[in-house]
Write a protein that holds these residues in place. Structure first.
Motif, PDB file in Angstrom:
ATOM      1  N   LEU A   1       5.347  10.395   0.797  1.00  0.00           N
ATOM      2  CA  LEU A   1       6.297  10.079   0.059  1.00  0.00           C
ATOM      3  C   LEU A   1       5.781   9.786  -1.298  1.00  0.00           C
ATOM      4  O   LEU A   1       4.592   9.107  -1.288  1.00  0.00           O
ATOM      5  CB  LEU A   1       7.269   8.693   0.517  1.00  0.00           C
ATOM      6  N   LYS A   2       6.452  10.243  -2.032  1.00  0.00           N
ATOM      7  CA  LYS A   2       5.815   9.961  -3.487  1.00  0.00           C
ATOM      8  C   LYS A   2       7.018  10.012  -4.292  1.00  0.00           C
ATOM      9  O   LYS A   2       8.060  10.721  -4.388  1.00  0.00           O
ATOM     10  CB  LYS A   2       4.938  11.062  -4.015  1.00  0.00           C
ATOM     11  N   GLN A   3       7.037   8.964  -5.369  1.00  0.00           N
ATOM     12  CA  GLN A   3       8.117   9.101  -6.342  1.00  0.00           C
ATOM     13  C   GLN A   3       7.449   8.388  -7.620  1.00  0.00           C
ATOM     14  O   GLN A   3       6.664   7.200  -7.570  1.00  0.00           O
ATOM     15  CB  GLN A   3       9.183   7.819  -5.982  1.00  0.00           C
ATOM     16  N   ASP A   4       7.863   8.902  -8.717  1.00  0.00           N
ATOM     17  CA  ASP A   4       7.514   8.614 -10.229  1.00  0.00           C
ATOM     18  C   ASP A   4       8.144   7.213 -10.390  1.00  0.00           C
ATOM     19  O   ASP A   4       9.481   7.178 -10.274  1.00  0.00           O
ATOM     20  CB  ASP A   4       7.735   9.653 -11.155  1.00  0.00           C
ATOM     21  N   LEU A   5       7.466   6.553 -11.147  1.00  0.00           N
ATOM     22  CA  LEU A   5       8.102   5.145 -11.908  1.00  0.00           C
ATOM     23  C   LEU A   5       8.208   5.587 -13.215  1.00  0.00           C
ATOM     24  O   LEU A   5       7.152   5.659 -14.004  1.00  0.00           O
ATOM     25  CB  LEU A   5       7.179   3.934 -11.544  1.00  0.00           C
ATOM     26  N   ILE A   6       9.386   5.380 -13.908  1.00  0.00           N
ATOM     27  CA  ILE A   6       9.624   5.926 -15.342  1.00  0.00           C
ATOM     28  C   ILE A   6       9.699   4.611 -16.207  1.00  0.00           C
ATOM     29  O   ILE A   6      10.808   3.863 -15.721  1.00  0.00           O
ATOM     30  CB  ILE A   6      10.908   6.756 -15.395  1.00  0.00           C
ATOM     31  N   PRO A   7       9.168   4.512 -17.102  1.00  0.00           N
ATOM     32  CA  PRO A   7       9.304   3.426 -17.989  1.00  0.00           C
ATOM     33  C   PRO A   7      10.796   3.455 -18.675  1.00  0.00           C
ATOM     34  O   PRO A   7      11.324   4.442 -18.878  1.00  0.00           O
ATOM     35  CB  PRO A   7       8.405   3.395 -19.209  1.00  0.00           C
ATOM     36  N   GLY A   8      11.534   2.300 -18.603  1.00  0.00           N
ATOM     37  CA  GLY A   8      12.688   1.919 -19.086  1.00  0.00           C
ATOM     38  C   GLY A   8      13.818   2.278 -18.036  1.00  0.00           C
ATOM     39  O   GLY A   8      15.007   2.467 -18.316  1.00  0.00           O
ATOM     40  N   SER A   9      13.314   2.353 -16.652  1.00  0.00           N
ATOM     41  CA  SER A   9      14.310   2.857 -15.786  1.00  0.00           C
ATOM     42  C   SER A   9      14.179   1.997 -14.554  1.00  0.00           C
ATOM     43  O   SER A   9      12.775   1.864 -14.232  1.00  0.00           O
ATOM     44  CB  SER A   9      14.006   4.470 -15.250  1.00  0.00           C
ATOM     45  N   LEU A  10      15.186   1.712 -13.764  1.00  0.00           N
ATOM     46  CA  LEU A  10      15.039   1.191 -12.551  1.00  0.00           C
ATOM     47  C   LEU A  10      15.598   2.092 -11.430  1.00  0.00           C
ATOM     48  O   LEU A  10      16.390   2.850 -11.343  1.00  0.00           O
ATOM     49  CB  LEU A  10      16.118  -0.153 -12.351  1.00  0.00           C
ATOM     50  N   ILE A  11      14.693   2.362 -10.371  1.00  0.00           N
ATOM     51  CA  ILE A  11      14.701   3.398  -9.379  1.00  0.00           C
ATOM     52  C   ILE A  11      14.839   2.746  -8.089  1.00  0.00           C
ATOM     53  O   ILE A  11      13.780   2.045  -7.480  1.00  0.00           O
ATOM     54  CB  ILE A  11      13.624   4.471  -9.805  1.00  0.00           C
TER      55      ILE A  11
ATOM     56  N   ILE B   1       4.413   6.204 -17.236  1.00  0.00           N
ATOM     57  CA  ILE B   1       4.744   6.896 -15.877  1.00  0.00           C
ATOM     58  C   ILE B   1       3.633   6.602 -14.952  1.00  0.00           C
ATOM     59  O   ILE B   1       2.551   6.972 -15.094  1.00  0.00           O
ATOM     60  CB  ILE B   1       5.134   8.466 -16.035  1.00  0.00           C
ATOM     61  N   HIS B   2       4.093   5.873 -13.749  1.00  0.00           N
ATOM     62  CA  HIS B   2       2.945   5.591 -12.846  1.00  0.00           C
ATOM     63  C   HIS B   2       3.521   6.416 -11.402  1.00  0.00           C
ATOM     64  O   HIS B   2       4.865   6.625 -11.381  1.00  0.00           O
ATOM     65  CB  HIS B   2       2.911   4.245 -12.389  1.00  0.00           C
ATOM     66  N   GLY B   3       2.739   6.844 -10.542  1.00  0.00           N
ATOM     67  CA  GLY B   3       3.222   7.465  -9.142  1.00  0.00           C
ATOM     68  C   GLY B   3       3.168   6.505  -8.012  1.00  0.00           C
ATOM     69  O   GLY B   3       2.133   6.201  -7.662  1.00  0.00           O
ATOM     70  N   PHE B   4       4.264   6.201  -7.469  1.00  0.00           N
ATOM     71  CA  PHE B   4       4.110   5.524  -6.019  1.00  0.00           C
ATOM     72  C   PHE B   4       3.918   6.508  -5.002  1.00  0.00           C
ATOM     73  O   PHE B   4       4.945   7.225  -4.563  1.00  0.00           O
ATOM     74  CB  PHE B   4       5.431   4.824  -5.773  1.00  0.00           C
TER      75      PHE B   4
END
Length: 319
Positions: A213-223, A203-206
């Protein structure tokens, strides 16, 4: 015949003093709320205004409670102290139904007010789009565009061709619709930009503080994600999630520029040859190996992405 005021009724001066104290507390809290805007980074997106106003509301409420409680304690210390050798306990206040109702309802109203305002701000921003779970690792994500396109409901044709944002240990990569790869994010000023977020490992945080603004990047997901930059400049993008030993180096710049300058940059960048991006984690890991690979165990950084434009680690940023 004159009548005297009963000893148990509040005196007029006491009521006036209490009213003056409440008004002074209110004025100080409003001033603190106004000052709170200066405590935050430079605002550079359409989300900054609503988020900053929510923060100011919370600062104002917190200041009112803090100053009020501090004022009561100071008054007690100055004017209602017990005599030097008085060891008696204070008067018990158990069973005071009015007081119990007050200290239950007031916090409830405050919390509900903040929640109502936060929900309104979230609805105003409307940054989060579709999300699709993808199997088969990061390679399988490229076959999921058709599925996630059905999830995204928007009339803007630009949403169909978002900028791909890839987070990894420990670098950022941005792939634009025209095929440009870069390790710094370029966005047009005053226009809604659409991003498609993914992570290759953990998991990374944009997180861009200037955008609020902040949004987590979840492995195995396209957001799918969107934002509107409103101020030209260079801003810092940070990984807000702890993702391993070198995650603090997982930073890059977001460059906001006028639309015509942005289009010219895309054309010029595409003519540049692909080369490994500058990556602080790779350099730090090489230094570790040169010292004998001693210390806490850590994950070797992923190879830096091949990009047309690499971020300049020495460039100054506005926020």
């Amino acid at each position: 015949m004159t009548t005297s005021t009963p000893s148990g009724s509040p005196r007029l001066w006491a009521v006036a003093l209490l009213l003056a104290a409440v008004l002074a507390d209110l004025a100080a809290s409003v001033w603190m709320a106004q000052q709170s805007h200066a405590w935050l980074p430079l605002p550079a997106s359409a989300a900054a205004g609503p988020v900053d106003n929510l923060f100011a509301l919370e600062v104002g409420i917190g200041s009112f409670i803090f100053f009020g409680c501090s004022g009561v304690m100071l008054w007690t210390l100055l004017f209602n102290r017990a005599p030097k050798y008085d060891l008696d306990n204070g008067d018990p206040i158990e069973g005071n139904l009015k007081l119990e109702i007050a200290w239950t309802l007031i916090p409830l109203v405050i919390v509900m007010l903040i929640a109502w305002k936060a929900i309104a701000v979230s609805d105003t921003l409307s940054t989060l789009g579709g999300k699709v779970r993808v199997s088969g690792g990061h390679a399988g994500m490229h076959g999921a565009e058709a599925r996630i396109a059905k999830v995204v409901a928007t009339d803007d044709p630009a949403a169909a061709h978002p900028i791909e944002v890839i987070g990894r240990q420990w670098s950022w990569e941005f792939i634009y619709p025209n095929g440009v790869h870069s390790s710094e994010l370029h966005l047009p000023e005053g226009r809604r930009s659409y991003l498609r977020l993914s992570a290759t490992d953990v998991i990374h945080g944009f997180y861009v503080p200037a955008f609020r603004l902040k949004q987590d990047l979840i492995p195995g997901s396209l957001i799918d994600y969107s934002l509107i930059p409103t101020r030209a400049g260079r801003y810092r993008l940070r990984d807000s999630m702890f993702s391993g030993g070198y995650f603090s180096s997982n930073q890059t710049d977001v460059v906001v520029e006028p639309p015509d300058v942005h289009e010219a940059w895309l054309e010029q960048a595409l003519r540049q040859p692909l080369r490994p991006a500058a990556n602080a984690a790779t350099d730090l890991y090489a230094q570790r190996l040169a010292r004998g690979d001693r210390g806490w165990a850590t994950v070797p950084p992923a190879p830096p992405p091949l990009v047309h434009v690499s971020a300049d680690p020495t460039a100054r940023h506005d926020a």
